[in-house]
Design a protein around this motif. Structure first.
Motif, mmCIF file in Angstrom:
data_model
loop_
_atom_site.group_PDB
_atom_site.id
_atom_site.type_symbol
_atom_site.label_atom_id
_atom_site.label_comp_id
_atom_site.label_asym_id
_atom_site.label_seq_id
_atom_site.Cartn_x
_atom_site.Cartn_y
_atom_site.Cartn_z
ATOM 1 N N LYS B 257 0.831 -1.207 0.000
ATOM 2 C CA LYS B 257 0.000 0.000 0.000
ATOM 3 C C LYS B 257 0.869 1.261 0.000
ATOM 4 O O LYS B 257 2.022 1.212 0.407
ATOM 5 C CB LYS B 257 -0.879 0.009 1.255
ATOM 6 C CG LYS B 257 -1.812 -1.188 1.344
ATOM 7 C CD LYS B 257 -2.589 -1.138 2.647
ATOM 8 C CE LYS B 257 -3.572 -2.296 2.707
ATOM 9 N NZ LYS B 257 -4.341 -2.269 3.964
ATOM 10 N N GLU B 299 -5.661 5.077 -4.427
ATOM 11 C CA GLU B 299 -6.207 4.219 -3.366
ATOM 12 C C GLU B 299 -5.683 4.672 -2.008
ATOM 13 O O GLU B 299 -6.447 4.777 -1.046
ATOM 14 C CB GLU B 299 -5.851 2.762 -3.677
ATOM 15 C CG GLU B 299 -6.623 2.251 -4.906
ATOM 16 C CD GLU B 299 -5.966 1.075 -5.624
ATOM 17 O OE1 GLU B 299 -4.862 0.656 -5.222
ATOM 18 O OE2 GLU B 299 -6.570 0.580 -6.606
ATOM 19 N N PHE B 304 -10.480 5.199 -3.525
ATOM 20 C CA PHE B 304 -10.971 3.854 -3.816
ATOM 21 C C PHE B 304 -10.369 2.902 -2.798
ATOM 22 O O PHE B 304 -9.333 3.187 -2.221
ATOM 23 C CB PHE B 304 -10.519 3.401 -5.227
ATOM 24 C CG PHE B 304 -10.930 4.333 -6.323
ATOM 25 C CD1 PHE B 304 -12.182 4.237 -6.900
ATOM 26 C CD2 PHE B 304 -10.060 5.322 -6.767
ATOM 27 C CE1 PHE B 304 -12.563 5.112 -7.907
ATOM 28 C CE2 PHE B 304 -10.433 6.197 -7.769
ATOM 29 C CZ PHE B 304 -11.687 6.105 -8.343
ATOM 30 N N GLU B 305 -11.022 1.757 -2.635
ATOM 31 C CA GLU B 305 -10.392 0.697 -1.856
ATOM 32 C C GLU B 305 -9.222 0.177 -2.678
ATOM 33 O O GLU B 305 -9.230 0.279 -3.913
ATOM 34 C CB GLU B 305 -11.395 -0.443 -1.646
ATOM 35 C CG GLU B 305 -12.654 0.045 -0.994
ATOM 36 C CD GLU B 305 -13.147 -0.906 0.069
ATOM 37 O OE1 GLU B 305 -12.857 -2.116 -0.047
ATOM 38 O OE2 GLU B 305 -13.810 -0.422 0.987
ATOM 39 N N TYR B 306 -8.238 -0.414 -2.002
ATOM 40 C CA TYR B 306 -7.085 -0.961 -2.725
ATOM 41 C C TYR B 306 -7.538 -2.009 -3.738
ATOM 42 O O TYR B 306 -8.344 -2.882 -3.423
ATOM 43 C CB TYR B 306 -6.061 -1.536 -1.746
ATOM 44 C CG TYR B 306 -5.151 -0.455 -1.191
ATOM 45 C CD1 TYR B 306 -4.084 0.028 -1.943
ATOM 46 C CD2 TYR B 306 -5.390 0.112 0.054
ATOM 47 C CE1 TYR B 306 -3.264 1.042 -1.464
ATOM 48 C CE2 TYR B 306 -4.570 1.123 0.546
ATOM 49 C CZ TYR B 306 -3.503 1.578 -0.217
ATOM 50 O OH TYR B 306 -2.687 2.581 0.254
ATOM 51 N N ALA B 309 -9.166 1.024 -8.049
ATOM 52 C CA ALA B 309 -8.967 2.175 -8.947
ATOM 53 C C ALA B 309 -8.902 1.719 -10.402
ATOM 54 O O ALA B 309 -9.344 2.440 -11.304
ATOM 55 C CB ALA B 309 -7.701 2.934 -8.568
#
Lengths: 154, 390
Positions: B257, B299, B304-306, B309
């Motif tokens: 992340k 993200e 957006f959630e991971y 996108a």
């Protein structure tokens, strides 16, 4: 993209050539010296912050999380096996010159540690994330990161 | 401690000047190049730098400039000889943060930030990047520095199921956007095939997914509310700003992340009073030094959630007519990698968009924009700025 090498001879009035000749001996420090000496003896040394229950490889003299000092009694030999977490096949060297023989670099979560260990992946035909790997030693060990030849898929 | 800025006056960007970006600027020295950008910025801001600027901030690194203590050479081309100058070894948005804080102290009314790239002067660019690696461990393997980006790409794509096609479409979109930006060096039309069939530099990272370097400079003028009123400026206000670093070490850093984006954005949103960035921000400029980074950064910024996108990109949401325009400037891929000046590239596009000056790439009705920069491998350092016309 890779920087293109300029072939054309530039007008000498437009530019003046120069370079920095800079050399260092970087000090290893307490934890890295212990780690390198361990490698010489075919031992992989990590250390553990008991408060955070977190094992560092390579070892450190302080915990990044709680900032406590990690003393001599925190070091331990960790297993010589681990899990392949990421890998890359390298086609260019650090100068940007194309390699005749590409090689693999990897991130390995060595068993009983909580960090990523960066080293070569060797003799592994079809690398896959999550595969088990094992340390391969160099016969000629000098107390350096290259005392390990790398890790091999098992 | 939280920066809220509520009790103090507002800070605005009142002028921007750009010189470049081009793959190589061989006719101008670095001082001449910065001078060109400075003149444009001062003209835009209606400011005389010899009399009306209180503090100057230059963002540059010795190794990239080829001179040690290179900040000593920063002042004159900015009109800052014999004036208050300080240098930041970092990205231009970090310089904007410093300018913001300096104005907030009440000591200064007007601040100037400069960043530049002279990549074509560097004959051993790869080695300089290599020297950024930890000398005891990572540097020992003699691999091209993109190796770190490659390891991260594999971690990110395999963890969150992001396809190579989606990443290729970031490359296609940003190079195409660059065709509409006169300041962009690498406008071109590509097909998925062109991207995916390119050679690997460090697998799974292809040559086409890696931004190419450029030369260029950006100068930004910031001021407090008093000056904005006196000058009758065309201000773009700084609503939220922050920067963060994850652990820089390969062993302890986050690889999947964009933690630095999460950390910096959280505080910037808090400062700007933004609860839902996806809906409350109209235009985004986020670092895409490597194509996958655009998706991962969006993200990390909480849009957006991971892993999600990519779907929005493939649905066309990131185009300048889409619901979430991203890198309509061309981004780093399209404008070119200006290294420490990348953050100011992002800022300059948001300023043009919010002023309605973005020509053929204008996002209609854009009122609030976000600029996000990353310092590139091996760093895990990012900086975010939220700008608004209101």
């Amino acid at each position: 993209m890779l920087p293109t090498k300029r072939n054309a001879k530039h007008n000498s009035v437009r530019e003046v050539e120069g370079s920095f000749p800079i050399h260092f001996h970087y000090t290893a420090g307490i934890s890295t010296e212990k780690f390198f000496l361990g490698l010489k003896e075919k031992k992989i040394l990590g250390n553990t912050c008991a408060t955070c229950n977190f094992t560092y490889l390579p070892p450190k003299i302080f915990c990044e999380d709680c900032f406590a000092e990690l003393g001599n009694d925190t070091y331990k030999e960790v297993p010589q096996t681990g899990i392949l977490e990421s890998y890359t096949e390298i086609y260019y060297d650090f100068r940007g010159d194309k390699l005749e023989t590409p090689y693999f670099l990897a991130l390995i979560k060595v068993d009983e540690t909580d960090t990523m260990f960066y080293h070569k992946l060797i003799d592994t035909e079809n690398p896959k994330i999550g595969m088990k790997v094992s340390a391969i030693w160099n016969d000629d060990r000098k107390g350096s990161i290259h005392d390990l030849n790398g890790f091999k898929g098992i | 401690m939280q920066l809220t800025g509520e009790s103090m006056e507002k800070v605005a960007i009142i002028g921007v000047g750009v010189e470049g970006f081009r793959p190589e600027i061989r006719d101008l020295s670095y001082k001449e190049m910065v001078y060109q950008a400075a003149v444009k910025a001062y003209s835009d801001a209606d400011i005389n730098p010899r009399e009306e600027v209180d503090t100057f901030i230059s963002c540059e690194e010795d190794f990239s400039m080829g001179t040690s203590i290179t900040d000593e050479y920063a002042p004159d081309q900015l009109g800052a000889a014999q004036r208050t100058v300080h240098t930041i070894t970092g990205d231009g948005i970090q310089g904007i943060v410093a300018a913001y804080m300096q104005i907030k102290t009440g000591m200064f009314d007007v601040a100037v930030v400069e960043a530049q790239s002279r990549s074509s002067d560097i004959k051993t660019h790869n080695q300089i990047q290599h020297l950024a690696f930890d000398p005891l461990y990572a540097r020992q393997f003699d691999a091209i520095y993109h190796s770190a980006g490659a390891l991260e790409k594999r971690m990110y794509t395999s963890e969150f199921g992001v396809s190579e096609e989606a990443i290729a479409n970031v490359v296609i979109k940003n190079h195409e956007n660059a065709l509409r930006n006169p300041n962009a060096a690498y406008g071109m039309r590509l097909k998925e095939f062109d991207v995916l069939e390119a050679e690997m530099v460090a697998s799974p990272l292809r040559d086409t997914e890696i931004s190419s370097s450029v030369d260029g400079s950006i100068v930004v003028v910031l001021a407090n509310e008093k000056v904005v009123k006196e000058k009758d400026s065309n201000p773009v206000w700084i609503k939220g700003i922050n920067y963060a670093t994850n652990s820089p070490n390969f062993d302890t850093r986050e690889w999947k992340k964009a933690k630095y984006a999460e950390l910096s954005a959280k505080k910037a949103y808090q400062m700007a009073g933004i609860k839902n960035p996806h809906d409350e921000i109209d235009v985004f400029e986020v670092d895409d030094t490597y194509a996958f980074k655009e998706l991962q950064h969006l993200e990390g910024l909480g849009l957006f959630e991971y892993g999600k996108a990519a779907e929005a990109l493939m649905n066309g949401e990131f185009s300048n007519k889409g619901s979430t325009p991203v890198n309509v400037s061309g981004g780093v891929l399209g404008m070119g990698n200006a290294h420490d000046a990348n953050g100011l590239q992002r800022i300059s596009e948001i300023v043009e968009q919010l002023r309605g000056h973005a020509g053929r790439r204008q996002v209609k009705g854009a009122k609030t924009g976000l600029a996000f920069s990353w310092r590139g491998v091996p760093t895990t350092a990012g900086a975010v700025a939220i700008l608004s016309k209101e």
